[in-house]
Scaffold this motif. Structure first.
Motif, PDB file in Angstrom:
ATOM      1  N   ARG A  67       0.821  -1.204   0.000  1.00  0.00           N
ATOM      2  CA  ARG A  67       0.000   0.000   0.000  1.00  0.00           C
ATOM      3  C   ARG A  67       0.858   1.259   0.000  1.00  0.00           C
ATOM      4  NH1 ARG A  67      -3.966   0.419   4.799  1.00  0.00           N
ATOM      5  NH2 ARG A  67      -2.080   0.841   5.958  1.00  0.00           N
ATOM      6  N   ASP A  88      -9.708   1.485   3.955  1.00  0.00           N
ATOM      7  CA  ASP A  88      -9.624   0.237   4.727  1.00  0.00           C
ATOM      8  C   ASP A  88     -10.360   0.377   6.053  1.00  0.00           C
ATOM      9  OD1 ASP A  88      -8.240  -1.372   2.997  1.00  0.00           O
ATOM     10  OD2 ASP A  88      -6.277  -0.859   3.789  1.00  0.00           O
ATOM     11  N   HIS A  97      -6.139  -8.756   1.101  1.00  0.00           N
ATOM     12  CA  HIS A  97      -4.882  -8.166   1.529  1.00  0.00           C
ATOM     13  C   HIS A  97      -4.200  -9.084   2.537  1.00  0.00           C
ATOM     14  CE1 HIS A  97      -7.749  -6.864   4.631  1.00  0.00           C
ATOM     15  NE2 HIS A  97      -6.709  -6.932   5.440  1.00  0.00           N
ATOM     16  N   ASN A  99      -1.083  -8.755   5.754  1.00  0.00           N
ATOM     17  CA  ASN A  99      -0.276  -7.863   6.583  1.00  0.00           C
ATOM     18  C   ASN A  99       1.066  -8.525   6.849  1.00  0.00           C
ATOM     19  OD1 ASN A  99      -2.323  -5.930   6.869  1.00  0.00           O
ATOM     20  ND2 ASN A  99      -3.253  -7.101   8.531  1.00  0.00           N
ATOM     21  N   LYS A 102       4.111  -4.026   9.908  1.00  0.00           N
ATOM     22  CA  LYS A 102       3.201  -2.880   9.918  1.00  0.00           C
ATOM     23  C   LYS A 102       2.720  -2.496   8.527  1.00  0.00           C
ATOM     24  CE  LYS A 102       6.757   0.678   9.708  1.00  0.00           C
ATOM     25  NZ  LYS A 102       7.242   1.914  10.282  1.00  0.00           N
ATOM     26  N   TYR A 103       3.087  -3.277   7.516  1.00  0.00           N
ATOM     27  CA  TYR A 103       2.738  -2.961   6.136  1.00  0.00           C
ATOM     28  C   TYR A 103       1.595  -3.835   5.639  1.00  0.00           C
ATOM     29  CZ  TYR A 103       7.175  -0.544   6.287  1.00  0.00           C
ATOM     30  OH  TYR A 103       8.203   0.279   6.631  1.00  0.00           O
ATOM     31  N   LYS A 104       0.765  -3.245   4.785  1.00  0.00           N
ATOM     32  CA  LYS A 104      -0.367  -3.952   4.197  1.00  0.00           C
ATOM     33  C   LYS A 104      -0.109  -4.107   2.707  1.00  0.00           C
ATOM     34  CE  LYS A 104      -4.387  -3.766   5.870  1.00  0.00           C
ATOM     35  NZ  LYS A 104      -5.763  -3.572   6.302  1.00  0.00           N
ATOM     36  N   TYR A 106      -1.851  -5.464  -0.947  1.00  0.00           N
ATOM     37  CA  TYR A 106      -3.102  -5.792  -1.614  1.00  0.00           C
ATOM     38  C   TYR A 106      -2.827  -6.676  -2.817  1.00  0.00           C
ATOM     39  CZ  TYR A 106      -4.929  -1.705   0.856  1.00  0.00           C
ATOM     40  OH  TYR A 106      -5.298  -0.802   1.808  1.00  0.00           O
TER      41      TYR A 106
END
Length: 121
Positions: A67, A88, A97, A99, A102-104, A106
């Motif tokens: 993201r 979101d 998605h 995780n 701490k990053y998402k 898609y």
């Protein structure tokens, strides 16, 4: 439907998939064509060109995109990455998605589906 509205030529490749060929010769991938055809989205020519551009920049529809890097990877993506974060939290963002820390990330096809849904309004 889509073929009639956009006046595209439909080319059968001999497989079960249908490839949409636009007037300028550009092609949608079978996954994206199936997404548009099966969901019944009515898209304008400009919206279809935007989806083609984003799909070409993102690459494989089955891979994932971070993201926080989406605006660097796809210059033609119409939303800022923080807009996706806000969507979101509202539950209107891309559905698929993962995780990692701490990053998402898609799924690219999910990003394109959200974009199709927004552009058909």
């Amino acid at each position: 439907m889509l073929e009639k509205k956009l006046q595209n030529d439909v080319v059968n490749t001999g497989k079960d998939d249908i490839v949409y060929v636009n007037k300028d010769g550009s092609r949608l991938s079978p996954e994206i064509a199936k997404l548009i055809r099966d969901s019944g989205y009515q898209l304008s020519d400009v919206a279809l060109m935007l989806i083609e551009a984003v799909a070409a920049e993102l690459g494989n529809p089955d891979s994932f995109t971070a993201r926080h890097k989406i605006n660097e990877i796809s210059k033609s993506f119409p939303y800022h990455h923080r807009t996706l974060a806000n969507r979101d939290s509202l539950g209107t963002g891309p559905k698929e998605h993962i995780n990692i820390g701490k990053y998402k990330f898609y799924r690219n096809l999910s990003i394109l589906e959200m974009l199709c849904k927004d552009l058909c309004k």
